[in-house]
Design a protein around this motif. Structure first.
Motif, PDB file in Angstrom:
ATOM      1  N   SER A  96     106.015 -10.441  70.991  1.00  0.00           N
ATOM      2  CA  SER A  96     105.697 -11.047  72.277  1.00  0.00           C
ATOM      3  C   SER A  96     105.870 -12.561  72.226  1.00  0.00           C
ATOM      4  CB  SER A  96     104.255 -10.714  72.667  1.00  0.00           C
ATOM      5  OG  SER A  96     103.836 -11.502  73.760  1.00  0.00           O
ATOM      6  N   ALA A  97     106.434 -13.115  73.288  1.00  0.00           N
ATOM      7  CA  ALA A  97     106.566 -14.567  73.379  1.00  0.00           C
ATOM      8  C   ALA A  97     105.202 -15.241  73.501  1.00  0.00           C
ATOM      9  CB  ALA A  97     107.430 -14.933  74.587  1.00  0.00           C
ATOM     10  N   LEU A  98     104.193 -14.455  73.870  1.00  0.00           N
ATOM     11  CA  LEU A  98     102.866 -15.014  74.094  1.00  0.00           C
ATOM     12  C   LEU A  98     102.047 -15.152  72.814  1.00  0.00           C
ATOM     13  CD1 LEU A  98     101.877 -13.044  77.320  1.00  0.00           C
ATOM     14  CD2 LEU A  98     102.903 -15.320  77.148  1.00  0.00           C
ATOM     15  N   ASP A  99     102.237 -14.216  71.877  1.00  0.00           N
ATOM     16  CA  ASP A  99     101.340 -14.264  70.721  1.00  0.00           C
ATOM     17  C   ASP A  99     101.981 -13.973  69.366  1.00  0.00           C
ATOM     18  OD1 ASP A  99     101.729 -11.513  70.874  1.00  0.00           O
ATOM     19  OD2 ASP A  99      99.806 -11.147  71.859  1.00  0.00           O
ATOM     20  N   THR A 100     103.299 -13.821  69.300  1.00  0.00           N
ATOM     21  CA  THR A 100     103.934 -13.685  67.989  1.00  0.00           C
ATOM     22  C   THR A 100     103.764 -14.994  67.238  1.00  0.00           C
ATOM     23  OG1 THR A 100     105.584 -12.129  68.842  1.00  0.00           O
ATOM     24  CG2 THR A 100     106.094 -13.225  66.762  1.00  0.00           C
ATOM     25  N   SER A 101     103.331 -14.913  66.005  1.00  0.00           N
ATOM     26  CA  SER A 101     103.034 -16.124  65.248  1.00  0.00           C
ATOM     27  C   SER A 101     104.301 -16.907  64.911  1.00  0.00           C
ATOM     28  CB  SER A 101     102.295 -15.781  63.957  1.00  0.00           C
ATOM     29  OG  SER A 101     103.165 -15.162  63.030  1.00  0.00           O
ATOM     30  N   ILE A 102     104.153 -18.208  64.808  1.00  0.00           N
ATOM     31  CA  ILE A 102     105.262 -19.070  64.412  1.00  0.00           C
ATOM     32  C   ILE A 102     105.795 -18.628  63.051  1.00  0.00           C
ATOM     33  CG2 ILE A 102     105.895 -21.402  63.685  1.00  0.00           C
ATOM     34  CD1 ILE A 102     105.727 -21.103  66.664  1.00  0.00           C
ATOM     35  N   LYS A 103     104.905 -18.222  62.169  1.00  0.00           N
ATOM     36  CA  LYS A 103     105.313 -17.778  60.836  1.00  0.00           C
ATOM     37  C   LYS A 103     106.263 -16.587  60.912  1.00  0.00           C
ATOM     38  CE  LYS A 103     103.506 -16.245  56.362  1.00  0.00           C
ATOM     39  NZ  LYS A 103     102.274 -15.919  55.572  1.00  0.00           N
ATOM     40  N   ASP A 104     105.934 -15.614  61.775  1.00  0.00           N
ATOM     41  CA  ASP A 104     106.784 -14.426  61.912  1.00  0.00           C
ATOM     42  C   ASP A 104     108.148 -14.789  62.507  1.00  0.00           C
ATOM     43  OD1 ASP A 104     104.865 -12.809  60.852  1.00  0.00           O
ATOM     44  OD2 ASP A 104     104.170 -11.994  62.758  1.00  0.00           O
ATOM     45  N   ILE A 105     108.144 -15.681  63.489  1.00  0.00           N
ATOM     46  CA  ILE A 105     109.407 -16.101  64.098  1.00  0.00           C
ATOM     47  C   ILE A 105     110.254 -16.864  63.091  1.00  0.00           C
ATOM     48  CG2 ILE A 105     110.464 -17.543  65.890  1.00  0.00           C
ATOM     49  CD1 ILE A 105     108.040 -16.886  67.664  1.00  0.00           C
ATOM     50  N   GLN A 106     109.623 -17.753  62.348  1.00  0.00           N
ATOM     51  CA  GLN A 106     110.353 -18.519  61.341  1.00  0.00           C
ATOM     52  C   GLN A 106     110.940 -17.618  60.264  1.00  0.00           C
ATOM     53  OE1 GLN A 106     107.263 -21.284  60.124  1.00  0.00           O
ATOM     54  NE2 GLN A 106     108.153 -22.954  61.335  1.00  0.00           N
ATOM     55  N   ASN A 107     110.223 -16.560  59.917  1.00  0.00           N
ATOM     56  CA  ASN A 107     110.704 -15.639  58.891  1.00  0.00           C
ATOM     57  C   ASN A 107     112.027 -14.988  59.315  1.00  0.00           C
ATOM     58  OD1 ASN A 107     110.403 -14.068  56.414  1.00  0.00           O
ATOM     59  ND2 ASN A 107     109.973 -12.331  57.763  1.00  0.00           N
ATOM     60  N   VAL A 108     112.107 -14.589  60.582  1.00  0.00           N
ATOM     61  CA  VAL A 108     113.338 -13.982  61.090  1.00  0.00           C
ATOM     62  C   VAL A 108     114.451 -15.024  61.173  1.00  0.00           C
ATOM     63  CG1 VAL A 108     114.417 -12.824  63.066  1.00  0.00           C
ATOM     64  CG2 VAL A 108     112.109 -12.176  62.338  1.00  0.00           C
ATOM     65  N   PHE A 109     114.120 -16.209  61.650  1.00  0.00           N
ATOM     66  CA  PHE A 109     115.121 -17.278  61.748  1.00  0.00           C
ATOM     67  C   PHE A 109     115.650 -17.688  60.378  1.00  0.00           C
ATOM     68  CE2 PHE A 109     114.381 -17.655  66.156  1.00  0.00           C
ATOM     69  CZ  PHE A 109     115.299 -18.541  66.704  1.00  0.00           C
ATOM     70  N   ASP A 110     114.805 -17.626  59.353  1.00  0.00           N
ATOM     71  CA  ASP A 110     115.237 -18.021  58.010  1.00  0.00           C
ATOM     72  C   ASP A 110     116.437 -17.198  57.554  1.00  0.00           C
ATOM     73  OD1 ASP A 110     113.447 -20.061  57.638  1.00  0.00           O
ATOM     74  OD2 ASP A 110     111.986 -18.866  56.527  1.00  0.00           O
ATOM     75  N   THR A 111     116.434 -15.910  57.882  1.00  0.00           N
ATOM     76  CA  THR A 111     117.556 -15.035  57.503  1.00  0.00           C
ATOM     77  C   THR A 111     118.672 -15.060  58.538  1.00  0.00           C
ATOM     78  OG1 THR A 111     116.152 -13.534  56.228  1.00  0.00           O
ATOM     79  CG2 THR A 111     118.244 -12.659  57.017  1.00  0.00           C
ATOM     80  N   ASN A 112     118.331 -14.801  59.791  1.00  0.00           N
ATOM     81  CA  ASN A 112     119.341 -14.590  60.832  1.00  0.00           C
ATOM     82  C   ASN A 112     120.049 -15.854  61.292  1.00  0.00           C
ATOM     83  OD1 ASN A 112     118.300 -12.043  60.618  1.00  0.00           O
ATOM     84  ND2 ASN A 112     117.624 -11.864  62.745  1.00  0.00           N
ATOM     85  N   PHE A 113     119.407 -16.994  61.139  1.00  0.00           N
ATOM     86  CA  PHE A 113     119.979 -18.239  61.637  1.00  0.00           C
ATOM     87  C   PHE A 113     120.199 -19.260  60.524  1.00  0.00           C
ATOM     88  CE2 PHE A 113     119.331 -22.422  63.890  1.00  0.00           C
ATOM     89  CZ  PHE A 113     120.548 -22.431  64.546  1.00  0.00           C
ATOM     90  N   ASN A 157     114.918  -4.531  79.371  1.00  0.00           N
ATOM     91  CA  ASN A 157     113.482  -4.504  79.074  1.00  0.00           C
ATOM     92  C   ASN A 157     113.153  -4.649  77.589  1.00  0.00           C
ATOM     93  OD1 ASN A 157     112.492  -4.193  81.758  1.00  0.00           O
ATOM     94  ND2 ASN A 157     113.164  -2.052  81.717  1.00  0.00           N
ATOM     95  N   PHE A 158     114.190  -4.767  76.756  1.00  0.00           N
ATOM     96  CA  PHE A 158     113.940  -4.970  75.334  1.00  0.00           C
ATOM     97  C   PHE A 158     113.980  -6.467  75.039  1.00  0.00           C
ATOM     98  CE2 PHE A 158     114.892  -5.512  70.886  1.00  0.00           C
ATOM     99  CZ  PHE A 158     114.047  -4.588  70.276  1.00  0.00           C
ATOM    100  N   LYS A 159     112.821  -7.089  75.038  1.00  0.00           N
ATOM    101  CA  LYS A 159     112.708  -8.499  74.704  1.00  0.00           C
ATOM    102  C   LYS A 159     112.012  -8.616  73.347  1.00  0.00           C
ATOM    103  CE  LYS A 159     114.098  -9.535  78.934  1.00  0.00           C
ATOM    104  NZ  LYS A 159     115.524  -9.550  79.210  1.00  0.00           N
ATOM    105  N   ALA A 160     112.416  -9.571  72.560  1.00  0.00           N
ATOM    106  CA  ALA A 160     111.818  -9.745  71.228  1.00  0.00           C
ATOM    107  C   ALA A 160     111.874 -11.226  70.864  1.00  0.00           C
ATOM    108  CB  ALA A 160     112.561  -8.912  70.191  1.00  0.00           C
ATOM    109  N   ALA A 161     110.699 -11.835  70.775  1.00  0.00           N
ATOM    110  CA  ALA A 161     110.601 -13.285  70.609  1.00  0.00           C
ATOM    111  C   ALA A 161     111.222 -13.792  69.318  1.00  0.00           C
ATOM    112  CB  ALA A 161     109.138 -13.718  70.676  1.00  0.00           C
ATOM    113  N   SER A 162     111.281 -12.950  68.295  1.00  0.00           N
ATOM    114  CA  SER A 162     111.856 -13.375  67.017  1.00  0.00           C
ATOM    115  C   SER A 162     113.334 -13.000  66.927  1.00  0.00           C
ATOM    116  CB  SER A 162     111.100 -12.741  65.842  1.00  0.00           C
ATOM    117  OG  SER A 162     109.736 -13.029  65.898  1.00  0.00           O
ATOM    118  N   TYR A 163     113.614 -11.717  67.040  1.00  0.00           N
ATOM    119  CA  TYR A 163     114.971 -11.218  66.806  1.00  0.00           C
ATOM    120  C   TYR A 163     115.963 -11.706  67.860  1.00  0.00           C
ATOM    121  CZ  TYR A 163     118.847  -8.066  65.887  1.00  0.00           C
ATOM    122  OH  TYR A 163     120.101  -7.572  65.607  1.00  0.00           O
TER     123      TYR A 163
END
Length: 245
Positions: A96-113, A157-163
């Protein structure tokens, strides 16, 4: 013999790419985080008749492994012809864009970006030594901002704040990279293999790894007149396969 490095290549689409590039007569570096597992995969491939494949340890989030891999390719081949930035993770769901932690988002970005940028920058020197350098960044149709803004799109309808955001960022980086290399013989494209049945999505996708790999190779193994800086998707029905950004 031309060479190709595929990150995240010990299973699923990456593994199928290894097989297909081997069939085409390239020397394939099978990028894997776990070298022993990668070597075991290569052993099985050799038993099945696939040749000129070497497992190479590379974790796109660890600069020391990237540099070590680059040094191996440089010492053995002196150049690299094709880089397939295939390694990626989905992250934990829901996102969720509302409550996914910065840590979780950064973890995905570390690999994918950031991982893609790190590998690309490290191998750019070797790619420039190729007569026909190619960089294919394996993305997702979910990275299309245009489609995500269209309520009629089947995956709207498939939104994902990290991926989703990591793949949108990867697409933007691809455009910038292609632009900066436009005066050289590079072809740099973002390629979406489509919704494919893999371990990545618990085999929920309708597409096959064979179709996904064939699509990636089609838009990687291109001639000098082919476009650069494009976004291709195996889920787009248009004959060109070009997806809106």
């Amino acid at each position: 013999m031309n060479s190709v490095l595929i990150t995240g290549a010990n299973r699923s689409i990456g593994l199928e790419l290894v097989k297909e590039f081997s069939k085409k007569g390239l020397f394939v570096y099978l990028g894997t985080r776990d070298l022993e597992k990668g070597q075991a995969v290569v052993k099985e491939l050799n038993k099945s008749g696939f040749e000129n494949i070497k497992a190479i340890q590379i974790d796109v989030t660890k600069p020391d492994t990237i540099l070590a891999a680059k040094n191996i390719v440089e010492s053995e081949k002196g150049k690299l012809d094709i880089l397939i930035n295939n390694a990626g993770i989905s992250g934990e769901f829901p996102q969720s864009a509302l409550d996914t932690s910065i840590k979780d988002i950064q973890n995905v970005f570390d690999t994918n970006f950031f991982g893609v940028i790190s590998v690309t920058q490290a191998f750019l020197e070797l790619l420039k030594k190729s007569e026909t350098p190619r960089i294919s960044n394996i993305t997702s149709g979910l990275g299309s901002l245009t489609l995500h803004s269209d309520p009629a799109w089947k995956y709207y309808n498939f939104k994902a704040a990290s991926y989703v955001t990591s793949k949108a960022a990867l697409n933007a980086y691809t455009i910038t990279l292609a632009y900066e290399l436009r005066d050289l013989p590079f072809k740099v494209n973002a390629i979406d293999p489509g919704y494919t049945a893999t371990d990545f999505n618990h085999h929920s996708g309708p597409g096959s790894v064979e179709s996904a790999a064939a699509f990636i190779i089609k838009h990687t193994f291109t001639n000098e007149d082919a476009p650069t800086g494009q976004f291709y998707s195996n889920d787009i029905e248009d004959a060109t396969g070009i997806s809106p950004w």
